[in-house]
Structure formats: structure tokens, C-alpha cells
Enzyme design. Structure first.
Site, PDB file in Angstrom:
ATOM      1  N   CYS A 179      -1.671  33.696  10.347  1.00  0.00           N
ATOM      2  CA  CYS A 179      -1.403  34.486  11.541  1.00  0.00           C
ATOM      3  C   CYS A 179      -1.075  33.187  12.637  1.00  0.00           C
ATOM      4  O   CYS A 179      -1.875  33.074  13.456  1.00  0.00           O
ATOM      5  CB  CYS A 179      -2.699  35.234  12.112  1.00  0.00           C
ATOM      6  SG  CYS A 179      -3.236  36.353  10.834  1.00  0.00           S
ATOM      7  N   GLU A 180       0.147  32.546  12.361  1.00  0.00           N
ATOM      8  CA  GLU A 180       0.618  31.610  13.399  1.00  0.00           C
ATOM      9  C   GLU A 180       1.979  31.933  13.342  1.00  0.00           C
ATOM     10  O   GLU A 180       2.550  32.013  12.158  1.00  0.00           O
ATOM     11  CB  GLU A 180       0.247  30.192  12.964  1.00  0.00           C
ATOM     12  CG  GLU A 180      -1.211  29.842  12.833  1.00  0.00           C
ATOM     13  CD  GLU A 180      -1.913  29.605  14.381  1.00  0.00           C
ATOM     14  OE1 GLU A 180      -1.205  29.553  15.390  1.00  0.00           O
ATOM     15  OE2 GLU A 180      -3.110  29.788  14.386  1.00  0.00           O
ATOM     16  N   TYR A 217       0.889  13.933   1.129  1.00  0.00           N
ATOM     17  CA  TYR A 217       0.494  14.495   2.450  1.00  0.00           C
ATOM     18  C   TYR A 217       0.584  16.224   2.160  1.00  0.00           C
ATOM     19  O   TYR A 217       0.689  17.056   3.110  1.00  0.00           O
ATOM     20  CB  TYR A 217       1.328  14.103   3.497  1.00  0.00           C
ATOM     21  CG  TYR A 217       1.030  12.516   3.490  1.00  0.00           C
ATOM     22  CD1 TYR A 217      -0.186  12.102   3.755  1.00  0.00           C
ATOM     23  CD2 TYR A 217       2.132  11.676   3.105  1.00  0.00           C
ATOM     24  CE1 TYR A 217      -0.459  10.684   4.125  1.00  0.00           C
ATOM     25  CE2 TYR A 217       1.815  10.267   2.932  1.00  0.00           C
ATOM     26  CZ  TYR A 217       0.890   9.909   3.332  1.00  0.00           C
ATOM     27  OH  TYR A 217       0.641   8.462   3.324  1.00  0.00           O
ATOM     28  N   ARG A 233       3.251  20.343   6.288  1.00  0.00           N
ATOM     29  CA  ARG A 233       4.509  19.288   6.665  1.00  0.00           C
ATOM     30  C   ARG A 233       5.243  19.861   7.865  1.00  0.00           C
ATOM     31  O   ARG A 233       5.703  19.448   8.674  1.00  0.00           O
ATOM     32  CB  ARG A 233       4.821  18.382   5.647  1.00  0.00           C
ATOM     33  CG  ARG A 233       3.553  17.520   5.113  1.00  0.00           C
ATOM     34  CD  ARG A 233       4.362  16.365   4.102  1.00  0.00           C
ATOM     35  NE  ARG A 233       5.001  15.363   4.837  1.00  0.00           N
ATOM     36  CZ  ARG A 233       6.259  15.461   4.808  1.00  0.00           C
ATOM     37  NH1 ARG A 233       7.117  16.216   4.264  1.00  0.00           N
ATOM     38  NH2 ARG A 233       6.976  14.429   5.802  1.00  0.00           N
ATOM     39  N   GLU A 243       0.798  -1.439  -0.053  1.00  0.00           N
ATOM     40  CA  GLU A 243       0.109   0.035  -0.117  1.00  0.00           C
ATOM     41  C   GLU A 243       0.929   1.226   0.111  1.00  0.00           C
ATOM     42  O   GLU A 243       0.720   1.808   0.948  1.00  0.00           O
ATOM     43  CB  GLU A 243      -0.905  -0.119   1.346  1.00  0.00           C
ATOM     44  CG  GLU A 243      -1.588  -1.187   1.492  1.00  0.00           C
ATOM     45  CD  GLU A 243      -2.322  -1.251   2.926  1.00  0.00           C
ATOM     46  OE1 GLU A 243      -1.480  -0.634   3.872  1.00  0.00           O
ATOM     47  OE2 GLU A 243      -3.502  -1.618   3.095  1.00  0.00           O
ATOM     48  N   GLY A 298       2.021   5.006  -0.785  1.00  0.00           N
ATOM     49  CA  GLY A 298       1.351   6.328  -0.970  1.00  0.00           C
ATOM     50  C   GLY A 298       2.494   7.153  -1.275  1.00  0.00           C
ATOM     51  O   GLY A 298       2.562   7.592  -2.321  1.00  0.00           O
ATOM     52  N   ARG A 299       3.191   7.573  -0.194  1.00  0.00           N
ATOM     53  CA  ARG A 299       4.354   8.625  -0.579  1.00  0.00           C
ATOM     54  C   ARG A 299       5.044   8.085  -1.422  1.00  0.00           C
ATOM     55  O   ARG A 299       5.524   9.033  -2.362  1.00  0.00           O
ATOM     56  CB  ARG A 299       5.231   8.719   0.807  1.00  0.00           C
ATOM     57  CG  ARG A 299       6.096   9.965   0.987  1.00  0.00           C
ATOM     58  CD  ARG A 299       7.011   9.786   2.202  1.00  0.00           C
ATOM     59  NE  ARG A 299       6.190   9.553   3.387  1.00  0.00           N
ATOM     60  CZ  ARG A 299       5.804  10.570   3.983  1.00  0.00           C
ATOM     61  NH1 ARG A 299       6.034  12.058   3.770  1.00  0.00           N
ATOM     62  NH2 ARG A 299       5.113  10.399   5.336  1.00  0.00           N
TER      63      ARG A 299
END
Ligand SMILES: *Cc1c(COP(=O)(O)O)cnc(C)c1O
Length: 402
Positions: A328-329, A357, A299, A260, A262-263
Site C-alpha cells: 500500500c504505497e 542489495y 531499489r 571490497e 559487493g555488487r
């Protein structure tokens, strides 16, 4: 990859994600080829990048789908993946999701707890169906990756221990509405060491043999995903050694292998492209502020993940800076204390290895629309998701204003 980022920026504006579909093809073929000695299904982990055109491209290559919500199952079906290549995993499936999965007739439901097995049993009974079951075993193996993306230790929430799994298979055998067909383990993501994977496979293979001894025969052995990619200078697991190691560990077991990834399939196909708005210095700290932000690619903020970053201009002199977005973080950054050249307004910045992702974790935080997604195939570019407008963002609220 030779991409004309400027041309794409003129045509589609910024920020955008671009995915090289030919890279995805190569990755798929390499892994499929590595398993050629046995029957195998590469079930693409849809959560890595669930754009319909990306899934469709993988479907055209023969991929199945590993899904973690009924929404992902429906995406896979929508672009033509056959139900018999679709697996539904996840620790918290709702009754409604289980019901739909049974009605859609997918290959198997990957069960992650004894309680969930009971739910599947009663729902299958209600629907008068037989649920094809695989059980996710947590082999308690340390994958030696980032703790946030490790999943195969008892301290993680995923799967069940070996003894529980065995009891659950016996329950399946004794139920008229459960059919045990597969077994599954997935120990983590961005794995760069082969040994923990093979150790896990070995533990699970032993369980399969113990089950055979009590007349429970499984047809599918799912080794999970997790193959790492190069973000920086990682040494990767060789796909041939990976496949051969698994085949050797499963010698003598007549099972179809499911993997399986993904990345591995999509991660390095993607680049996130953003443009410089401003430069400034606070005290002696240099900041480059771009039009992309953590809501587009989280990420770095979430895992402190490294992405290679390049400013696409001709400046050669570099200095230390923080590359940040407009959200604003203080956690809204792509790179901290990195060497980048002096920039001008509108210079493009490429953030590499963003195909997995990336967009799938995007949000509308700060009422920022999700960005455009572009595919490149055989040198041709095409839009595969249009940029969200303000109207798109408010569409589900507007009618409720009193
Ligand atoms: C996320 C996930 C994958 C894919 O992981 P990658 O690291 O992207 O290959 C595979 N299987 C399951 C069950 C997953 O949750």
C-alpha cells in the site's frame, strides 16, 4: 545464464530470488586474476548479499569479508572466513560492536572518525588488547554516480579528511592499544569511471608516503569496492585496467592490496522472479500487479534504479504499463512506463540484476514474509533460505501479547 524459472516456481513457489553461483565464481576469479601481480585480498562486501550460503561460496574461493555490523562479522566467521581476512567498517559502530570485534581478533577495524578512534582506544585498553586500525579517508572525489550511493565527498558522512587522518595515525602510533596497519577509501557504488577511483587512490597513496616519512608503516591499502555492473547499457570499468591502474598508482609501496567488491561479485548472479496476479487500467494507465513488491526489492522505489524486466510468456505485442506490487504505497513499483506484453494470471516475470542489495534490503512491511532464496550451481538448484511463514513473522511479538 539458462535458468528454468517455471520449474523453480513450481518447486519453490513465488516470489523467489535465484542466484547463479557459477557466475559469482567467474566474477571473483576475473578480479582476483587482475590483481595477480601483487598480494591481494578480495574482501567481499557482505551487505550486498549476506545469505550464509553466498558468503560460504565466496569463502571457498578464498574471499575475505568487508562487514558493516558485528552481525555481518559473525556471518563471515560462521561460514569459515578466517578472522585475518575480515574488516569491520561503518560510521556508527557501538561500544559493544567494537568490544566484540576486538575479542574476535579480526584483521582490522576501519575507523571513520576521530571520536571513534578514541572509543576504540579506551575499549582496547579496558580489554588489554591492541586494536589493529585502518582509517577511512574521504578524499573528496566525485565518483560521478547516483548521489545516494556516492560516499567519497566531504558532504557525505563517510570517513575523515586527509589532515584528520594524519593526526589519527599519529595518535595510533602514540597509543599502546592501537596499531595502525591499514588505510582505506571507498568513494561510492556502481562506479563506471576509472579516473575518480585512481584519483582517490593517488591522494591516499600520498598520505601513505607522508606517514612513512614519520615512521608509520602501513601493510594494507584498501581501495574499497564500488565496481559497477550492467543493469541496462552501461559501459563498465575494465577489471584489468582497474587493477593495473591501482598497481601503477601504488608502485613503490610495499602493501597488500585489499579490494571490497559487493555488487560486482553478486549483482548479476541474481534474478528476482515474481508472478502476475492481475492486470488493470485506471483511466488510460495500464498496470500489471505482481506478487512481489518493494518490501522484497526496494531499489526501484529507493533510488529509482533501473532493472531489466521480462515477462516469461509467448506474447509478442507490447504496450506501455507500470509493473507494481501489492504493497500500500504509490512508490511500490518495479518499473514505470515500460513496454511489456499482455499478461495472464500466473505468468512469471523476471527482474534481472537483483543479486546485490535485493534480498538484504527486504523487510516485512505489510506483514509480508521474506521470500525464498535459491542457489544454482553446476546446473543444480537448492534452497538457501526458506520462505518466511506467518509464524516466523510474528515469532518475536507473540509472547508479549497481554
Ligand atoms: C558498500 C561498501 C562496499 C561495496 O560496495 P559495492 O558497490 O557493492 O561494491 C565496499 N566497501 C565499503 C566500505 C562499503 O560500505
Amino acid at each position: 545464464m539458462n535458468i528454468d524459472y517455471k520449474k523453480l516456481a513450481q518447486k519453490y513457489q513465488t516470489p523467489y530470488y535465484v542466484y547463479d553461483f557459477d557466475h559469482i565464481t567467474n566474477q571473483y576469479n576475473e578480479l582476483k586474476e587482475a590483481f595477480k601481480a601483487r598480494k591481494s585480498i578480495l574482501a567481499y562486501a557482505v551487505k550486498a548479499n549476506s545469505n550464509l550460503s553466498v558468503i560460504k561460496h565466496l569463502a571457498s574461493l578464498g574471499a575475505g569479508a568487508d562487514c558493516v555490523s558485528i552481525g555481518e562479522v559473525k556471518r563471515a566467521l560462521k561460514v569459515g572466513i578466517t578472522p585475518y581476512k575480515i574488516i569491520f567498517s561503518g560510521v556508527g559502530k557501538t561500544d559493544d560492536e567494537i568490544r566484540q570485534a576486538l575479542e574476535l581478533g579480526i584483521l582490522m577495524i576501519n575507523v571513520e572518525s576521530a571520536a571513534e578512534l578514541n572509543r576504540v582506544d579506551s575499549i582496547a585498553q579496558e580489554l588489554d588488547k591492541v586494536a589493529r586500525i585502518s582509517i577511512r579517508v574521504n578524499p573528496n572525489i566525485d565518483p560521478k554516480t547516483h548521489p545516494y550511493i556516492s560516499t567519497g565527498l566531504h558532504e557525505n558522512k563517510f570517513g575523515v579528511d586527509i589532515d584528520t587522518a594524519k593526526r589519527m595515525y599519529i595518535q595510533c602510533k602514540n597509543s599502546n592499544h592501537l596499531e595502525p596497519v591499514g588505510i582505506h577509501c571507498h568513494i561510492g557504488s556502481q562506479l563506471t569511471q576509472l579516473e575518480p577511483i585512481l584519483e582517490a587512490v593517488e591522494i591516499v597513496a600520498t598520505l601513505v608516503k607522508n606517514l612513512q616519512a614519520i615512521k608509520i608503516e602501513l601493510s594494507f591499502f584498501d581501495v574499497g569496492g564500488g565496481l559497477g555492473i550492467v543493469y541496462d547499457n552501461e559501459t563498465l570499468i575494465d577489471t584489468k585496467e582497474y587493477a593495473q591502474g591501482i598497481l601503477k598508482t601504488l608502485f613503490g609501496l610495499d602493501v597488500t592490496i585489499i579490494c571490497e567488491p559487493g555488487r560486482f561479485l553478486v549483482g548479476n548472479s541474481g534474478v528476482f522472479v515474481t508472478k502476475v496476479l492481475y492486470e488493470k487500467t485506471n483511466g488510460n494507465k495500464r498496470f500489471i500487479i505482481v506478487d512481489g513488491a518493494m518490501n522484497d526489492l526496494i531499489r526501484p522505489s529507493l533510488y529509482n534504479a533501473y532493472h531489466k524486466i521480462e515477462v516469461l510468456n509467448d506474447e509478442t505485442e507490447k504496450s506501455l504499463c507500470h509493473l507494481v506490487g501489492p504493497v500500500c504505497e504509490s512508490g511500490d513499483f518495479f518499473g514505470k512506463n515500460i513496454e511489456l506484453p499482455l499478461t495472464q494470471h500466473n505468468d512469471l516475470v523476471a527482474i534481472y540484476s537483483a543479486g546485490a542489495y535485493g534480498f538484504t534490503m527486504a523487510s516485512n512491511y505489510n506483514t509480508r514474509g521474506k521470500v525464498a532464496e535459491i542457489a544454482l550451481e553446476g546446473g543444480e538448484d537448492r534452497l538457501i533460505r526458506r520462505r518466511e511463514s506467518f509464524e516466523d513473522i510474528i515469532a518475536l511479538e507473540e509472547e508479549f501479547i497481554k
